[in-house]
Design a protein around this motif. Structure first.
Motif, PDB file in Angstrom:
ATOM      1  N   PHE A  75      34.480  51.169  39.006  1.00  0.00           N
ATOM      2  CA  PHE A  75      34.993  50.237  40.008  1.00  0.00           C
ATOM      3  C   PHE A  75      33.923  49.259  40.497  1.00  0.00           C
ATOM      4  CE2 PHE A  75      39.002  52.444  40.472  1.00  0.00           C
ATOM      5  CZ  PHE A  75      39.834  51.468  40.980  1.00  0.00           C
ATOM      6  N   HIS A  76      32.651  49.563  40.273  1.00  0.00           N
ATOM      7  CA  HIS A  76      31.581  48.680  40.761  1.00  0.00           C
ATOM      8  C   HIS A  76      31.345  47.497  39.831  1.00  0.00           C
ATOM      9  CE1 HIS A  76      29.488  51.164  37.808  1.00  0.00           C
ATOM     10  NE2 HIS A  76      28.554  50.251  37.770  1.00  0.00           N
ATOM     11  N   ARG A  77      31.939  47.501  38.634  1.00  0.00           N
ATOM     12  CA  ARG A  77      31.741  46.415  37.672  1.00  0.00           C
ATOM     13  C   ARG A  77      33.020  45.597  37.563  1.00  0.00           C
ATOM     14  NH1 ARG A  77      30.681  47.199  32.330  1.00  0.00           N
ATOM     15  NH2 ARG A  77      31.906  49.107  32.228  1.00  0.00           N
ATOM     16  N   LEU A  78      32.882  44.284  37.435  1.00  0.00           N
ATOM     17  CA  LEU A  78      34.065  43.444  37.288  1.00  0.00           C
ATOM     18  C   LEU A  78      34.390  43.224  35.815  1.00  0.00           C
ATOM     19  CD1 LEU A  78      33.466  40.242  36.341  1.00  0.00           C
ATOM     20  CD2 LEU A  78      32.523  40.111  38.627  1.00  0.00           C
ATOM     21  N   ASN A  79      35.637  42.876  35.557  1.00  0.00           N
ATOM     22  CA  ASN A  79      36.064  42.427  34.236  1.00  0.00           C
ATOM     23  C   ASN A  79      36.517  40.990  34.378  1.00  0.00           C
ATOM     24  OD1 ASN A  79      38.314  41.906  32.117  1.00  0.00           O
ATOM     25  ND2 ASN A  79      37.233  43.693  31.317  1.00  0.00           N
ATOM     26  N   SER A  80      35.966  40.100  33.577  1.00  0.00           N
ATOM     27  CA  SER A  80      36.235  38.672  33.739  1.00  0.00           C
ATOM     28  C   SER A  80      37.471  38.207  32.982  1.00  0.00           C
ATOM     29  CB  SER A  80      35.017  37.857  33.289  1.00  0.00           C
ATOM     30  OG  SER A  80      34.741  38.084  31.906  1.00  0.00           O
ATOM     31  N   GLY A  81      38.314  39.138  32.544  1.00  0.00           N
ATOM     32  CA  GLY A  81      39.549  38.748  31.883  1.00  0.00           C
ATOM     33  C   GLY A  81      40.574  38.150  32.822  1.00  0.00           C
ATOM     34  N   VAL A  82      40.455  38.422  34.115  1.00  0.00           N
ATOM     35  CA  VAL A  82      41.289  37.807  35.148  1.00  0.00           C
ATOM     36  C   VAL A  82      40.387  37.529  36.342  1.00  0.00           C
ATOM     37  CG1 VAL A  82      43.253  38.072  36.712  1.00  0.00           C
ATOM     38  CG2 VAL A  82      43.356  39.071  34.413  1.00  0.00           C
ATOM     39  N   PHE A  83      40.375  36.289  36.811  1.00  0.00           N
ATOM     40  CA  PHE A  83      39.623  35.999  38.030  1.00  0.00           C
ATOM     41  C   PHE A  83      40.200  34.788  38.746  1.00  0.00           C
ATOM     42  CE2 PHE A  83      36.965  33.880  34.682  1.00  0.00           C
ATOM     43  CZ  PHE A  83      36.943  32.575  35.150  1.00  0.00           C
ATOM     44  N   VAL A  84      39.895  34.690  40.026  1.00  0.00           N
ATOM     45  CA  VAL A  84      40.363  33.595  40.873  1.00  0.00           C
ATOM     46  C   VAL A  84      39.177  32.707  41.217  1.00  0.00           C
ATOM     47  CG1 VAL A  84      41.533  32.978  43.019  1.00  0.00           C
ATOM     48  CG2 VAL A  84      42.113  35.123  41.853  1.00  0.00           C
ATOM     49  N   ALA A  85      39.340  31.398  41.064  1.00  0.00           N
ATOM     50  CA  ALA A  85      38.232  30.465  41.282  1.00  0.00           C
ATOM     51  C   ALA A  85      38.718  29.192  41.944  1.00  0.00           C
ATOM     52  CB  ALA A  85      37.549  30.135  39.955  1.00  0.00           C
ATOM     53  N   ARG A  86      37.777  28.469  42.545  1.00  0.00           N
ATOM     54  CA  ARG A  86      38.019  27.165  43.150  1.00  0.00           C
ATOM     55  C   ARG A  86      37.168  26.141  42.403  1.00  0.00           C
ATOM     56  NH1 ARG A  86      41.343  29.972  44.989  1.00  0.00           N
ATOM     57  NH2 ARG A  86      41.855  30.465  47.152  1.00  0.00           N
ATOM     58  N   PRO A  87      37.798  25.294  41.571  1.00  0.00           N
ATOM     59  CA  PRO A  87      37.015  24.337  40.786  1.00  0.00           C
ATOM     60  C   PRO A  87      36.121  23.463  41.661  1.00  0.00           C
ATOM     61  CG  PRO A  87      39.254  24.437  39.959  1.00  0.00           C
ATOM     62  CD  PRO A  87      39.234  25.237  41.230  1.00  0.00           C
ATOM     63  N   SER A  88      34.907  23.216  41.166  1.00  0.00           N
ATOM     64  CA  SER A  88      33.917  22.434  41.900  1.00  0.00           C
ATOM     65  C   SER A  88      32.820  22.028  40.936  1.00  0.00           C
ATOM     66  CB  SER A  88      33.325  23.258  43.049  1.00  0.00           C
ATOM     67  OG  SER A  88      32.102  22.727  43.503  1.00  0.00           O
ATOM     68  N   GLU A  89      32.532  20.724  40.876  1.00  0.00           N
ATOM     69  CA  GLU A  89      31.442  20.264  40.017  1.00  0.00           C
ATOM     70  C   GLU A  89      30.096  20.779  40.522  1.00  0.00           C
ATOM     71  OE1 GLU A  89      31.293  18.935  37.197  1.00  0.00           O
ATOM     72  OE2 GLU A  89      33.193  17.901  36.808  1.00  0.00           O
TER      73      GLU A  89
ATOM     74  N   TRP B  91      22.308  37.772  28.965  1.00  0.00           N
ATOM     75  CA  TRP B  91      23.512  38.233  29.650  1.00  0.00           C
ATOM     76  C   TRP B  91      24.212  39.222  28.713  1.00  0.00           C
ATOM     77  CZ3 TRP B  91      23.001  36.896  34.468  1.00  0.00           C
ATOM     78  CH2 TRP B  91      22.358  35.698  34.784  1.00  0.00           C
ATOM     79  N   ARG B  92      24.083  40.518  28.998  1.00  0.00           N
ATOM     80  CA  ARG B  92      24.509  41.574  28.089  1.00  0.00           C
ATOM     81  C   ARG B  92      25.991  41.495  27.742  1.00  0.00           C
ATOM     82  NH1 ARG B  92      21.326  45.854  27.154  1.00  0.00           N
ATOM     83  NH2 ARG B  92      23.141  47.231  26.897  1.00  0.00           N
ATOM     84  N   ARG B  93      26.809  41.136  28.690  1.00  0.00           N
ATOM     85  CA  ARG B  93      28.253  41.000  28.445  1.00  0.00           C
ATOM     86  C   ARG B  93      28.671  39.549  28.683  1.00  0.00           C
ATOM     87  NH1 ARG B  93      27.356  44.801  25.923  1.00  0.00           N
ATOM     88  NH2 ARG B  93      28.060  46.950  26.240  1.00  0.00           N
ATOM     89  N   THR B  94      27.811  38.654  28.271  1.00  0.00           N
ATOM     90  CA  THR B  94      28.022  37.193  28.324  1.00  0.00           C
ATOM     91  C   THR B  94      28.566  36.752  29.676  1.00  0.00           C
ATOM     92  OG1 THR B  94      30.194  37.347  27.206  1.00  0.00           O
ATOM     93  CG2 THR B  94      28.247  37.042  25.825  1.00  0.00           C
ATOM     94  N   ASP B  95      29.715  36.077  29.702  1.00  0.00           N
ATOM     95  CA  ASP B  95      30.222  35.502  30.955  1.00  0.00           C
ATOM     96  C   ASP B  95      30.477  36.570  32.009  1.00  0.00           C
ATOM     97  OD1 ASP B  95      33.599  35.833  31.012  1.00  0.00           O
ATOM     98  OD2 ASP B  95      32.580  36.204  29.126  1.00  0.00           O
ATOM     99  N   GLN B  96      30.833  37.766  31.585  1.00  0.00           N
ATOM    100  CA  GLN B  96      31.148  38.821  32.542  1.00  0.00           C
ATOM    101  C   GLN B  96      29.925  39.217  33.357  1.00  0.00           C
ATOM    102  OE1 GLN B  96      34.324  41.572  31.487  1.00  0.00           O
ATOM    103  NE2 GLN B  96      32.797  43.201  31.549  1.00  0.00           N
ATOM    104  N   THR B  97      28.815  39.438  32.667  1.00  0.00           N
ATOM    105  CA  THR B  97      27.569  39.775  33.363  1.00  0.00           C
ATOM    106  C   THR B  97      27.095  38.606  34.210  1.00  0.00           C
ATOM    107  OG1 THR B  97      26.987  41.160  31.470  1.00  0.00           O
ATOM    108  CG2 THR B  97      25.251  40.717  33.073  1.00  0.00           C
ATOM    109  N   PHE B  98      27.238  37.389  33.678  1.00  0.00           N
ATOM    110  CA  PHE B  98      26.797  36.216  34.431  1.00  0.00           C
ATOM    111  C   PHE B  98      27.597  36.050  35.717  1.00  0.00           C
ATOM    112  CE2 PHE B  98      27.455  31.740  35.534  1.00  0.00           C
ATOM    113  CZ  PHE B  98      26.148  31.414  35.893  1.00  0.00           C
ATOM    114  N   LEU B  99      28.918  36.128  35.647  1.00  0.00           N
ATOM    115  CA  LEU B  99      29.745  35.925  36.833  1.00  0.00           C
ATOM    116  C   LEU B  99      29.486  37.007  37.881  1.00  0.00           C
ATOM    117  CD1 LEU B  99      33.051  34.832  35.077  1.00  0.00           C
ATOM    118  CD2 LEU B  99      31.611  33.410  36.559  1.00  0.00           C
ATOM    119  N   GLU B 100      29.264  38.216  37.431  1.00  0.00           N
ATOM    120  CA  GLU B 100      28.947  39.299  38.354  1.00  0.00           C
ATOM    121  C   GLU B 100      27.639  39.038  39.087  1.00  0.00           C
ATOM    122  OE1 GLU B 100      30.103  43.699  37.455  1.00  0.00           O
ATOM    123  OE2 GLU B 100      28.026  43.428  36.857  1.00  0.00           O
ATOM    124  N   THR B 101      26.700  38.370  38.411  1.00  0.00           N
ATOM    125  CA  THR B 101      25.409  38.034  39.011  1.00  0.00           C
ATOM    126  C   THR B 101      25.513  36.796  39.898  1.00  0.00           C
ATOM    127  OG1 THR B 101      24.295  38.961  37.072  1.00  0.00           O
ATOM    128  CG2 THR B 101      22.987  37.526  38.498  1.00  0.00           C
TER     129      THR B 101
END
Length: 289
Positions: free
Chosen positions: A165-179, A196-206
């Motif tokens: 439960f402490h790790r996210l999965n980036s297959g579904v996420f909510v975001a607010r677009p912003s340049e 980034w061990r799990r590419t975008d998933q590890t990056f977004l969690e960080t």
């Protein structure tokens, strides 16, 4: 000008019809198939939000045509402007050797570098809110309430034990677009020697260390079916995510175990004989039948 900005006002990109959008990413013909089933499932949920398909130049027009026919807004994107060293570290062979997938099998068409194209979502500034959904997923009921969740919201990466439960999965996420957010992401993403061990998933969690948790049912990973069957409840699942092996792969290593889920995906892909989700048998009932 980035490719995402250049195509939004073109014939292919079209114009936004809503302030909210479901967004997915297609980088090859396989994920285009997945996106067809996903788009059809979103449409059947009764949502009025746009469906935006970010796609790379590797996807040909014939594979995108079914998505256009379903009313999707097609937006071509470039890969991110990352250094050669970054790309080399995150190439499929190098990344999987340094961070092997021990719990499941990634299909041959999976390219880790493609995953970072998800970040182009933050350039879709014509939208107030976006819900990203991987193309290997289905929406099983209306989930429009997710648009009201804060940035950044994601479900936990639970498919083997509740300890995840402490790790996210980036297959579904909510975001607010912003340049501004997108620029900050690029600054953080490509630092010397960063990996980034799990590419975008590890990056977004960080990047979003205080990420807000979505209910696990908003990104129900298919391995829950046999690893945590007591957690499975068709009446609550909003998004079913086919992580690891894909439902369009013929005879993959888990195909026998996951046959009910594969059959469901095929129904959405073909657009025929889609069952009443709430009436489906769960994994425990199927195992005892």
């Amino acid at each position: 000008m980035s490719k995402v900005a250049a195509t939004q006002t073109g014939v292919q990109g079209g114009k936004a019809a809503s302030a909210r959008a479901f967004v997915t990413l297609v980088t090859n013909a396989d994920y285009a198939m997945g996106a067809v089933a996903l788009a059809r499932s979103i449409g059947l949920s009764g949502s009025a939000a746009d469906i935006v398909v970010l796609h790379t130049g590797a996807v040909v027009g014939a594979d995108l045509a079914p998505l256009a026919a379903l009313g999707c807004r097609l937006v071509e994107v470039d890969h991110l402007p990352l250094s050669d060293a970054f790309n080399q570290r995150h190439a499929r062979g190098n990344l999987h050797a340094a961070a092997p997938f021990a719990k499941g099998r990634k299909p041959a068409f999976h390219s880790p570098l493609d995953n970072f194209c998800k970040l182009r979502l933050w350039q879709l500034t014509e939208y107030e809110a976006c819900v990203f959904i991987d193309a290997d997923a289905l929406v099983l009921r209306n989930i429009d309430r997710l648009f009201d969740y804060p940035e950044f919201s994601a479900a936990p990466n639970v498919y083997e034990s509740l300890g995840d439960f402490h790790r996210l999965n980036s297959g579904v996420f909510v975001a607010r677009p912003s340049e501004a957010t997108f620029a900050a992401m690029l600054d953080m993403l490509d630092q010397p020697e960063v990996f980034w061990r799990r590419t975008d998933q590890t990056f977004l969690e960080t990047f979003f260390p205080d990420w807000h948790g979505l209910p696990v049912f908003m990104n129900m990973l298919q391995y829950v079916w046999f690893n945590l069957p007591e957690l499975w409840d068709w009446k609550q699942i909003g998004v079913l995510h086919y992580q690891y092996e894909k439902p369009w792969e013929a005879g993959h290593p888990r195909s026998a175990e996951l046959k009910p889920l594969i059959d469901l995906w095929q129904a959405f892909y073909e657009g025929e004989a889609i069952p009443d989700i709430a009436s489906l048998a769960g994994p425990i009932a199927v195992a005892n039948a």
